[in-house]
Design a protein around this motif. Structure first.
Motif, PDB file in Angstrom:
ATOM      1  N   GLU A   1       0.829  -1.207   0.000  1.00 33.06           N
ATOM      2  CA  GLU A   1       0.000   0.000   0.000  1.00 33.06           C
ATOM      3  C   GLU A   1       0.869   1.266   0.000  1.00 33.06           C
ATOM      4  O   GLU A   1       0.498   2.283  -0.586  1.00 33.06           O
ATOM      5  N   LYS A   2       2.023   1.202   0.657  1.00 28.33           N
ATOM      6  CA  LYS A   2       2.891   2.374   0.760  1.00 28.33           C
ATOM      7  C   LYS A   2       3.988   2.384  -0.306  1.00 28.33           C
ATOM      8  O   LYS A   2       4.843   3.264  -0.301  1.00 28.33           O
TER       9      LYS A   2
ATOM     10  N   GLU B   1       3.959   8.846   3.120  1.00 22.25           N
ATOM     11  CA  GLU B   1       2.908   8.859   2.099  1.00 22.25           C
ATOM     12  C   GLU B   1       2.941   7.576   1.273  1.00 22.25           C
ATOM     13  O   GLU B   1       4.020   7.064   0.965  1.00 22.25           O
ATOM     14  N   PRO B   2       1.762   7.073   0.910  1.00 24.59           N
ATOM     15  CA  PRO B   2       0.435   7.529   1.314  1.00 24.59           C
ATOM     16  C   PRO B   2       0.155   7.207   2.780  1.00 24.59           C
ATOM     17  O   PRO B   2       0.593   6.181   3.279  1.00 24.59           O
ATOM     18  N   ASN B   3      -0.550   8.087   3.426  1.00 27.53           N
ATOM     19  CA  ASN B   3      -0.798   7.967   4.856  1.00 27.53           C
ATOM     20  C   ASN B   3      -1.826   6.874   5.138  1.00 27.53           C
ATOM     21  O   ASN B   3      -2.884   6.830   4.527  1.00 27.53           O
TER      22      ASN B   3
ATOM     23  N   ARG C   1     -11.892   6.557   4.756  1.00 31.18           N
ATOM     24  CA  ARG C   1     -10.816   6.184   3.839  1.00 31.18           C
ATOM     25  C   ARG C   1     -10.146   4.892   4.290  1.00 31.18           C
ATOM     26  O   ARG C   1     -10.252   4.477   5.456  1.00 31.18           O
TER      27      ARG C   1
ATOM     28  N   GLU D   1       5.661   3.871   8.731  1.00 27.76           N
ATOM     29  CA  GLU D   1       4.871   5.064   8.438  1.00 27.76           C
ATOM     30  C   GLU D   1       5.686   6.325   8.691  1.00 27.76           C
ATOM     31  O   GLU D   1       5.587   7.309   7.953  1.00 27.76           O
TER      32      GLU D   1
END
Length: 206
Positions: free
Chosen positions: A21-22, A80-82, A160, A75
């Motif tokens: 995802e990141k 990003e993305p957060n 989200r 993180e």
């Protein structure tokens, strides 16, 4: 960095999904055979004294364990993305949702499977099958609460996709494979629709 992980185990999968995802790459992967007891060998115990996976070994030799802690470190390094909140308020609510999933859904699923599935007898000695069955029922009660939540919001923590969705997805996939629990089959249609949307994300393929 080097990530010690285990094929198909839900907690390592949470970190793997987080990485996708990141868009974090370049971390060396070391897969451990849990049924073979590789996580209990002296070399790994020196890194993770509680014999838990995942564990992330940093370039300076330090090792951080516990899934949520690993994700927090990542993180911070890759903001990003957060996925964990942009300010104190949002971080608090996302962590609340993630902890609820981890403690009450994933924890219950893990107890149900570890104490009732014969394939995990090597990892859970002794097994208590009656306890496992009681946990399986409690898991369904918790899942219904998330189904109700998802009737009024699109994602586990709100508006989200966040780390809470990763934790919930890995929990349900673990239950689907070893408990044969499919929310839609038990009338939890909002939870099933949410699961299907997460399944379309590239990170779900790890």
């Amino acid at each position: 960095m080097k990530l010690y992980t285990a094929h198909r185990a839900p907690s390592p999968r949470r970190v793997l999904m987080f990485l996708v995802e990141k868009n974090i790459t370049g971390i060396e992967m070391v897969n451990l055979d849990l049924n073979g007891g590789e996580h209990r060998q002296p070399g790994y115990l020196a890194k993770s004294p509680l014999a838990k996976v995942p564990a992330l070994e940093l370039d300076d030799g330090r090792v951080i364990t516990e899934t949520r802690a690993i994700c927090t470190l990542l993180e911070g390094r890759y903001p990003e993305p957060n996925l964990m909140g942009v300010d104190g308020d949002e971080r608090g609510f996302i962590e609340m949702a993630d902890r609820q999933v981890e403690l009450y859904l994933l924890g219950g699923i893990a107890n149900a499977i570890r104490h009732s599935h014969p394939g995990l007898a090597a990892l859970e000695k002794p097994q208590f099958p009656e306890f496992g069955r009681s946990q399986a029922q409690k898991v369904r009660d918790v899942a219904r609460s998330f189904d109700l939540r998802l009737q009024s919001q699109p994602w586990i923590a709100g508006e989200r996709f966040t780390i809470a969705d990763i934790t919930a997805f890995c929990a349900l996939e673990f239950a689907r494979g070893l408990m044969k629990f499919v929310p839609g089959d038990e009338g939890m249609n909002a939870l099933q629709a949410w699961r299907n949307r997460v399944d379309e994300r590239p990170s779900a393929k790890v």
